[in-house]
Design an enzyme around this catalytic site. Structure first.
Site, PDB file in Angstrom:
ATOM      1  N   GLU A 288       0.872  -1.180   0.000  1.00  0.00           N
ATOM      2  CA  GLU A 288       0.000   0.000   0.000  1.00  0.00           C
ATOM      3  C   GLU A 288       0.898   1.215   0.000  1.00  0.00           C
ATOM      4  O   GLU A 288       1.712   1.387   0.908  1.00  0.00           O
ATOM      5  CB  GLU A 288      -0.922  -0.037   1.227  1.00  0.00           C
ATOM      6  CG  GLU A 288      -1.965  -1.124   1.120  1.00  0.00           C
ATOM      7  CD  GLU A 288      -2.722  -1.057  -0.192  1.00  0.00           C
ATOM      8  OE1 GLU A 288      -3.221   0.032  -0.544  1.00  0.00           O
ATOM      9  OE2 GLU A 288      -2.803  -2.081  -0.898  1.00  0.00           O
ATOM     10  N   CYS A 322      -1.708   9.286   3.826  1.00  0.00           N
ATOM     11  CA  CYS A 322      -1.719   8.880   2.422  1.00  0.00           C
ATOM     12  C   CYS A 322      -3.011   9.342   1.769  1.00  0.00           C
ATOM     13  O   CYS A 322      -3.074   9.585   0.576  1.00  0.00           O
ATOM     14  CB  CYS A 322      -1.584   7.371   2.321  1.00  0.00           C
ATOM     15  SG  CYS A 322      -2.814   6.521   3.294  1.00  0.00           S
TER      16      CYS A 322
HETATM   17  P1  NAD Z   1       8.820   4.773   3.568  1.00  0.00           P
HETATM   18  O1  NAD Z   1       8.601   4.112   2.259  1.00  0.00           O
HETATM   19  O2  NAD Z   1       9.967   5.695   3.685  1.00  0.00           O
HETATM   20  O3  NAD Z   1       9.007   3.679   4.709  1.00  0.00           O
HETATM   21  C1  NAD Z   1       8.018   2.708   4.967  1.00  0.00           C
HETATM   22  C2  NAD Z   1       8.645   1.540   5.715  1.00  0.00           C
HETATM   23  O4  NAD Z   1       9.570   0.886   4.838  1.00  0.00           O
HETATM   24  C3  NAD Z   1       9.462   1.967   6.945  1.00  0.00           C
HETATM   25  O5  NAD Z   1       9.261   1.023   7.969  1.00  0.00           O
HETATM   26  C4  NAD Z   1      10.879   1.892   6.439  1.00  0.00           C
HETATM   27  O6  NAD Z   1      11.812   1.682   7.461  1.00  0.00           O
HETATM   28  C5  NAD Z   1      10.798   0.689   5.522  1.00  0.00           C
HETATM   29  N1  NAD Z   1      11.868   0.539   4.530  1.00  0.00           N
HETATM   30  C6  NAD Z   1      12.569   1.494   3.890  1.00  0.00           C
HETATM   31  N2  NAD Z   1      13.444   0.922   3.050  1.00  0.00           N
HETATM   32  C7  NAD Z   1      13.299  -0.409   3.162  1.00  0.00           C
HETATM   33  C8  NAD Z   1      13.921  -1.541   2.543  1.00  0.00           C
HETATM   34  N3  NAD Z   1      14.898  -1.412   1.649  1.00  0.00           N
HETATM   35  N4  NAD Z   1      13.499  -2.773   2.909  1.00  0.00           N
HETATM   36  C9  NAD Z   1      12.518  -2.936   3.816  1.00  0.00           C
HETATM   37  N5  NAD Z   1      11.912  -1.903   4.431  1.00  0.00           N
HETATM   38  C10 NAD Z   1      12.287  -0.664   4.101  1.00  0.00           C
HETATM   39  O7  NAD Z   1       7.450   5.503   3.953  1.00  0.00           O
HETATM   40  P2  NAD Z   1       7.154   6.383   5.246  1.00  0.00           P
HETATM   41  O8  NAD Z   1       7.818   7.708   5.092  1.00  0.00           O
HETATM   42  O9  NAD Z   1       7.368   5.605   6.469  1.00  0.00           O
HETATM   43  O10 NAD Z   1       5.559   6.570   5.130  1.00  0.00           O
HETATM   44  C11 NAD Z   1       4.972   7.538   4.334  1.00  0.00           C
HETATM   45  C12 NAD Z   1       4.484   6.940   3.032  1.00  0.00           C
HETATM   46  O11 NAD Z   1       3.570   5.900   3.309  1.00  0.00           O
HETATM   47  C13 NAD Z   1       3.734   7.931   2.166  1.00  0.00           C
HETATM   48  O12 NAD Z   1       4.112   7.740   0.829  1.00  0.00           O
HETATM   49  C14 NAD Z   1       2.278   7.543   2.377  1.00  0.00           C
HETATM   50  O13 NAD Z   1       1.421   7.911   1.326  1.00  0.00           O
HETATM   51  C15 NAD Z   1       2.388   6.064   2.516  1.00  0.00           C
HETATM   52  N6  NAD Z   1       1.241   5.480   3.207  1.00  0.00           N
HETATM   53  C16 NAD Z   1       0.360   4.745   2.469  1.00  0.00           C
HETATM   54  C17 NAD Z   1      -0.765   4.218   3.078  1.00  0.00           C
HETATM   55  C18 NAD Z   1      -1.757   3.401   2.294  1.00  0.00           C
HETATM   56  O14 NAD Z   1      -2.595   2.728   2.912  1.00  0.00           O
HETATM   57  N7  NAD Z   1      -1.723   3.417   0.976  1.00  0.00           N
HETATM   58  C19 NAD Z   1      -0.988   4.430   4.437  1.00  0.00           C
HETATM   59  C20 NAD Z   1      -0.047   5.175   5.163  1.00  0.00           C
HETATM   60  C21 NAD Z   1       1.071   5.694   4.526  1.00  0.00           C
END
Ligand code: NAD
Length: 518
Positions: A288, A322
């Site tokens: 997501e 999001c």
């Molecule tokens: P992010 O992509 O920076 O990080 C998300 C997660 O991924 C974190 O736990 C991070 O540590 C982990 N991560 C990063 N690199 C990784 C890798 N190489 N391998 C495994 N894990 C890794 O996102 P964020 O800043 O934490 O959250 C904000 C984003 O999330 C925004 O884009 C927002 O729109 C989205 N979001 C989407 C929804 C939805 O339901 N569609 C809901 C909430 C947030």
């Protein structure tokens, strides 16, 4: 197992009530005294301390350390997957009723410690009281909803019975799941994804965001207290580069349940697709991702109500949802009226530390986010006309003024790219069809809203507005578990519909069994 009452959404706290206010103040004081403590990793049934630490900070007071966490090494990540794989054979055979009982217990424990969890969210993620309350209630809702859904999948609808055979379909768990949540719903999304995995009979490795590991540690405490076997889940704190890729690509990893940005989601999807030596399945990825969510305001609409909906959707939790509205597309006949009415309401929003309930808005999550948002604001000033905001706000926290930029063309970066902060682009449409065309002019497709009183236009929006969650004459944030199954189209993800009746299927595989009757 006792009969469960039907699912209902957890009631939000009314903070105008003195009892709730004082409970929240007490929880904030209690948790404040606990800031700066150290937390261990949890994997292979044990708690482990490591010399390498990761600290989380309070975005309202950046010098304040919220939690000090042991960081997992690559070796520990490997051990966590191996042990989760070994324990899966036992956990997957634990009767569904038992897993459900543990989930009920977990929801109860969070409910009892609701204000305390909210206080952790205030300090670690910069959520206001109300936003923190909504996050905790949603976490309880996800758990209560999924445990009931698991009972449903455990006794599925009867199949057509072939003459001379007994035919059945049973739903089995998959294996080891890696749960990767974002920081912006650090309890609800993490608990939702983790519980969906666990109650379905999978073992789960939770890798929380580096910004919000303490909330994850508190959730892990609750899982153990509820009675989940210590080997059924792991909590591994660490960077994506050090342990994230390894967890995703481990040959014994069966699925990844991810919520976060488009960039990370696509990377995980790509890494997960490549089979590793010894891997005997196609890994499943539930991803997501981001949004560039639009609200369309038609000329045949109540502009005052639309302004309220836009302000709440765009600036609630500083636009860091999001589902947040980051584009408003307004019919040219009401464009000037909309902007005139919007400006004073945005300027009336107050900004300050999240723990103080008098403020409407708190900080953004960290300094990196603040810099990136300010950079987008500078780009936006070139791409459109600044109406209000446009800079940092006073105070030691990572504050940014709620910002509105008008006359933004659809080719603009602030119209196309997810900013994830309190920045709203306003664009003018010739007519309703043009407005829908602009709304769809994005690679994302998460939420959207339309304000119109014209039923034909409502029908048209239902057909043509290409988003996973469409709202009519209301704001585009605030999805409720059970009522608004959540998930987006296109680059917003795999449309998993969290909090919906089909969600658990992504954590299960169906086995068809036909037995010849003798
Ligand atoms: P992010 O992509 O920076 O990080 C998300 C997660 O991924 C974190 O736990 C991070 O540590 C982990 N991560 C990063 N690199 C990784 C890798 N190489 N391998 C495994 N894990 C890794 O996102 P964020 O800043 O934490 O959250 C904000 C984003 O999330 C925004 O884009 C927002 O729109 C989205 N979001 C989407 C929804 C939805 O339901 N569609 C809901 C909430 C947030």
């Amino acid at each position: 197992m006792k009969d469960l009452p039907p699912f209902h959404n957890e009631a939000l706290a009314d903070f105008t009530k003195p009892a709730n206010r004082s409970a929240m103040e007490q929880a904030l004081a209690k948790v404040k005294a606990e800031l700066g403590r150290t937390y261990q990793l949890h994997f292979a049934g044990k708690n482990v301390e490591t010399p390498q630490k990761l600290q989380s900070y309070n975005p309202s007071h950046p010098a304040e350390v919220v939690g000090i966490h042991s960081k997992a090494t690559a070796e520990m990540a490997r051990e966590a997957v191996e042990d989760s794989f070994a324990f899966f054979s036992q956990w997957s055979r634990t009767p569904v009723e038992r897993r459900v009982e543990l989930a009920v217990q977990c929801a109860d424990l969070i409910r009892r410690r609701k204000f305390e969890f909210e206080a952790w969210l205030v300090y670690e993620s910069g959520k206001s009281w109300r936003e923190a309350d909504a996050d905790v209630c949603e976490a309880i809702d996800f758990i209560e909803y999924y445990l009931r859904q698991m009972l449903r999948w455990n006794s599925p609808e009867a199949l057509v019975q072939m003459p001379g055979e007994e035919n059945q379909l049973v739903y089995l768990p998959l294996g080891v799941g890696i749960v990767i949540p974002p920081w912006n719903f650090p309890l609800a999304i993490m608990a939702g994804m983790a519980m969906a995995a666990l109650v379905s009979g999978n073992t789960a490795i939770i890798k929380p965001s580096s910004d919000t590991p303490t909330i994850a540690a508190k959730f892990a405490e609750v899982l153990l207290e509820a009675g989940f076997p210590p080997r059924s889940f792991s909590l591994l704190v660490g960077s994506g580069a050090e342990i994230g890729d390894l967890l995703v690509m481990h040959p014994k990893t069966r699925f990844i349940s991810f919520t976060g940005s488009r960039e990370t989601g696509l990377r995980i999807n790509e890494l997960a697709a490549k089979p590793q030596k010894g891997q005997i399945w196609i890994r499943r990825v539930v991803a997501e991702m981001g949004g560039k969510d639009a609200i369309v305001i038609d000329d045949e609409s109540d502009v005052d109500s639309a302004v309220k909906g836009v302000v709440a959707s765009a600036f609630g939790f500083q636009g860091q949802k999001c589902s947040a509205c980051s584009r408003v597309i307004v019919h040219e006949k009401v464009y000037d009226e909309f902007l005139e009415k919007l400006k004073p309401q945005v300027e009336a929003l107050t900004i300050g530390p999240a723990e103080d309930p008098q403020f409407d808005m708190g900080p953004v999550i960290n300094d990196g986010a603040r810099k990136s948002i300010l950079n987008y604001i500078e780009i936006g000033k070139q791409e459109g006309r600044l109406i209000t905001g446009g800079a940092t706000a006073d105070g030691e926290g990572f504050y940014i003024q709620p910002t509105v930029i008008a006359d933004v063309p659809s080719t603009a970066r602030i119209f196309q790219e997810e900013i994830f902060g309190p920045v709203l682009a306003v664009s003018k449409a010739r007519d309703f069809d043009h407005a829908l065309q602009l709304a769809n002019d994005t690679e994302f497709g998460l939420t959207g809203a339309v304000y119109t009183d014209n039923i034909y236009k409502i029908e048209k929006a239902c057909e043509e507005f290409h988003v996973g969650n469409l709202y009519i004459n209301r704001k585009c944030t605030g999805a409720m578990v059970g009522a608004h199954p959540f998930g987006g189209f296109n680059m917003s993800g795999t449309d998993s519909k969290a909090g919906g009746p089909d969600y658990l299927l992504q954590f299960l595989q169906a086995k068809s069994i036909a037995e010849k009757i003798k």
